[in-house]
Design an enzyme around this catalytic site. Sequence first.
Site, PDB file in Angstrom:
ATOM      1  N   LYS A  92       0.712  -1.370  -0.152  1.00 28.25           N
ATOM      2  CA  LYS A  92       0.051  -0.085  -0.094  1.00 28.25           C
ATOM      3  C   LYS A  92       0.975   1.401   0.088  1.00 28.25           C
ATOM      4  CE  LYS A  92      -4.469   1.270   2.346  1.00 28.25           C
ATOM      5  NZ  LYS A  92      -5.042   1.067   3.538  1.00 28.25           N
TER       6      LYS A  92
HETATM    7  O1  G3P Z   1      -7.596   1.907   5.244  1.00 33.52           O
HETATM    8  C1  G3P Z   1      -8.147   3.221   4.899  1.00 33.52           C
HETATM    9  C2  G3P Z   1      -9.198   3.682   5.072  1.00 33.52           C
HETATM   10  O2  G3P Z   1     -10.242   2.712   5.113  1.00 33.52           O
HETATM   11  C3  G3P Z   1      -9.357   4.559   6.426  1.00 33.52           C
HETATM   12  O3  G3P Z   1     -10.693   4.694   6.947  1.00 33.52           O
HETATM   13  O4  G3P Z   1     -12.199   5.247   8.861  1.00 33.52           O
HETATM   14  O5  G3P Z   1      -9.863   6.021   9.077  1.00 33.52           O
HETATM   15  O6  G3P Z   1     -11.472   7.141   7.293  1.00 33.52           O
HETATM   16  P1  G3P Z   1     -11.121   5.731   8.024  1.00 33.52           P
END
Ligand code: G3P
Length: 220
Positions: free
Chosen positions: A89
């Site tokens: 990633k």
């Molecule tokens: O893993 C990346 C993404 O899904 C992060 O989500 O909830 O931290 O905005 P969030």
Amino acid sequence: MQFFVDTANLDHIREAAELGILDGVTTNPSLMAKEGISGEKNILQHYLDICKIVGPGRDVSAEVISTDFKGMVAEGKRLAEIHENIVVKVPMIREGVKAISYFTEAGIRTNCTLVFSAGQALLAAKAGATYLSPFIGRIDDMGWNGMALIKEIVEIYNNSGFETAVLAASIRNPLHIIDAAKAGADVVTCPLSAILGLFYHPLTDIGLEKFLEDYRKANP
Ligand code: G3P
């Protein structure tokens, strides 16, 4: 549409895997820190543990911490060596796009993360990213329309024949999952709670209770 869980919590990953609906896992440095995983040795071991739980053929995104090309390449190679499920990633920055191009040439699969615009999606696809992660919830949190971005990217990728899979990320709730499917996302990655939210309907519970009650009456 494939279902990934967006977590580094082994219990949540196990629970999703046991349901038989799990296609993969995404993590990020915040999610690893949330589980108390620190130090390179422990982090690499944790990724290996995740890969073993999900089993063969299910991708596990492991994020680089470096922000320069050389560092990302070195780190990405170390991550890719952990297990065949690992997808590296990489953040959507200039050095990240260079690194994705390098990994594409080297046959290492990538997930381009922190994507918030169609222009960024074009760059990642041109570099050959395996997955693209637009952050739906964080866009919605700002009062913009995250799902509109998914639709826009799906249209662009279809028009241009890009093979990069659109992975709707930063999912907050079950409706996001349904809308991502309607918008044509290839993958959705979400907390286990959002997936479990798809189960619930009061008429299912009421209907089941009635079936069981009728059975009990007929079979005293
Ligand atoms: O893993 C990346 C993404 O899904 C992060 O989500 O909830 O931290 O905005 P969030």
